[in-house]
Design a protein around this motif. Structure first.
Motif, mmCIF file in Angstrom:
data_model
loop_
_atom_site.group_PDB
_atom_site.id
_atom_site.type_symbol
_atom_site.label_atom_id
_atom_site.label_comp_id
_atom_site.label_asym_id
_atom_site.label_seq_id
_atom_site.Cartn_x
_atom_site.Cartn_y
_atom_site.Cartn_z
ATOM 1 N N ALA A 1 37.523 27.305 41.114
ATOM 2 C CA ALA A 1 37.462 28.714 41.498
ATOM 3 C C ALA A 1 36.044 29.238 41.355
ATOM 4 N N SER A 2 35.723 30.185 42.207
ATOM 5 C CA SER A 2 34.458 30.890 42.127
ATOM 6 C C SER A 2 34.600 32.201 42.880
ATOM 7 N N GLY A 3 34.303 33.304 42.199
ATOM 8 C CA GLY A 3 34.391 34.604 42.857
ATOM 9 C C GLY A 3 35.772 34.844 43.420
ATOM 10 N N CYS A 4 35.830 35.113 44.713
ATOM 11 C CA CYS A 4 37.112 35.441 45.340
ATOM 12 C C CYS A 4 37.857 34.216 45.857
ATOM 13 N N HIS A 5 37.321 33.010 45.667
ATOM 14 C CA HIS A 5 37.950 31.806 46.203
ATOM 15 C C HIS A 5 38.493 30.897 45.104
ATOM 16 N N THR A 6 39.700 30.397 45.315
ATOM 17 C CA THR A 6 40.290 29.340 44.492
ATOM 18 C C THR A 6 40.675 28.226 45.441
ATOM 19 N N VAL A 7 40.366 26.993 45.073
ATOM 20 C CA VAL A 7 40.663 25.846 45.932
ATOM 21 C C VAL A 7 41.628 24.928 45.201
ATOM 22 N N LEU A 8 42.772 24.649 45.822
ATOM 23 C CA LEU A 8 43.799 23.788 45.248
ATOM 24 C C LEU A 8 43.809 22.446 45.970
ATOM 25 N N SER B 1 41.920 33.101 49.001
ATOM 26 C CA SER B 1 40.838 34.082 48.892
ATOM 27 C C SER B 1 41.393 35.463 48.621
ATOM 28 N N ARG B 2 40.706 36.187 47.732
ATOM 29 C CA ARG B 2 41.091 37.541 47.362
ATOM 30 C C ARG B 2 39.982 38.507 47.753
ATOM 31 N N ALA B 3 40.344 39.728 48.092
ATOM 32 C CA ALA B 3 39.384 40.733 48.570
ATOM 33 C C ALA B 3 38.408 41.200 47.507
ATOM 34 N N ASP B 4 38.832 41.286 46.259
ATOM 35 C CA ASP B 4 38.009 41.915 45.235
ATOM 36 C C ASP B 4 37.155 40.947 44.437
ATOM 37 N N GLY B 5 37.196 39.666 44.786
ATOM 38 C CA GLY B 5 36.400 38.695 44.059
ATOM 39 C C GLY B 5 37.050 38.223 42.774
ATOM 40 N N SER B 6 38.292 38.659 42.521
ATOM 41 C CA SER B 6 38.978 38.225 41.302
ATOM 42 C C SER B 6 39.904 37.065 41.617
ATOM 43 N N ASP B 7 40.681 36.689 40.626
ATOM 44 C CA ASP B 7 41.646 35.616 40.832
ATOM 45 C C ASP B 7 42.942 36.153 41.417
ATOM 46 N N GLY B 8 42.960 37.430 41.777
ATOM 47 C CA GLY B 8 44.142 38.016 42.397
ATOM 48 C C GLY B 8 45.098 38.650 41.415
ATOM 49 N N THR B 9 44.747 38.721 40.139
ATOM 50 C CA THR B 9 45.683 39.247 39.164
ATOM 51 C C THR B 9 45.886 40.751 39.256
ATOM 52 N N ASP B 10 45.078 41.439 40.061
ATOM 53 C CA ASP B 10 45.257 42.883 40.178
ATOM 54 C C ASP B 10 46.149 43.269 41.356
ATOM 55 N N GLY B 11 46.617 42.286 42.123
ATOM 56 C CA GLY B 11 47.555 42.555 43.203
ATOM 57 C C GLY B 11 46.951 43.073 44.487
ATOM 58 N N THR B 12 45.643 43.040 44.638
ATOM 59 C CA THR B 12 45.050 43.522 45.876
ATOM 60 C C THR B 12 45.304 42.535 47.003
ATOM 61 N N ASP B 13 45.272 43.034 48.203
ATOM 62 C CA ASP B 13 45.462 42.173 49.367
ATOM 63 C C ASP B 13 44.295 41.217 49.515
#
Length: 195
Positions: A54-61, A72-84
């Motif tokens: 993972a780095s920034g808004c991207h996680t690779v599985l 990929s997440r919009a806010d640069g997080s791991d997606g834990t905040d629920g943003t699109d």
């Protein structure tokens, strides 16, 4: 899902994540194209079964020796905040440009899979009812992701953290069935506390 939530020391919660950007990548991991894709993602492509990066808004599985799923997440997080998620078309276009004319593929598969999240102290026990993997922390921990089955449903299973929190990625057409299966598996944890 909300009404199925179990609280307390044997608690478990099931939620559905909103539409997320998912891009399937196929490329020779030893190629220059793979290097360019890694630079574009800002994260290396995992090289071993079950690993993720993972780095920034991207996680690779990791999906296979030459196949990955980029989330990929919009806010640069791991997606834990629920943003699109970010625009899948833009991510896919950027990765397609990184691939260039080299052999491989970059496909936006965002609509292909749903995202369910199972979390809480009893999450592992719920999954163990229908998943053939050894999910004990000594064998499967944060950052691990593998294709498996949960109940009768094929899904990609990713352990996000040690809480534990798991994200399940079934095909969209199986998501409702898998959610109902998980809710049924969660129901026993509503019972009285054992001494």
């Amino acid at each position: 899902m909300h009404t199925a939530t179990v609280t307390g020391p044997r608690g478990v919660t099931l939620t559905e994540w909103p539409f997320s950007t998912m891009v399937n990548l196929r490329v020779d991991p030893a190629s220059e194209a793979a290097d360019r894709i890694e630079k574009s993602l800002g994260a290396p492509l995992p090289r071993q079964c079950g690993h993720s990066t993972a780095s920034g808004c991207h996680t690779v599985l990791w999906l296979g020796p030459d196949e990955w799923l980029a989330l990929s997440r919009a806010d640069g997080s791991d997606g834990t905040d629920g943003t699109d998620g970010v625009d899948g078309t833009a991510v896919a276009a950027e990765l397609r440009a990184a691939l260039g004319a080299d052999p491989g593929s970059v496909v936006d598969v965002s609509a292909n899979r749903a995202t369910l999240e199972l979390s809480g102290p009893a999450a592992r026990q719920v999954l163990e009812k229908g998943c053939p993997l050894d999910l004990h922390p000594r064998a499967f921990g944060p950052g691990h992701a593998v294709s498996t089955t949960v109940g009768p449903v094929p899904a990609l299973l990713w352990q996000v953290d040690g809480a534990p929190t798991y994200r399940l990625f079934p095909r969209s057409s199986f998501a409702d069935y898998l959610a109902r299966w998980l809710i049924d598996a969660m129901s026993e944890y509503r019972g009285p506390e054992l001494p």
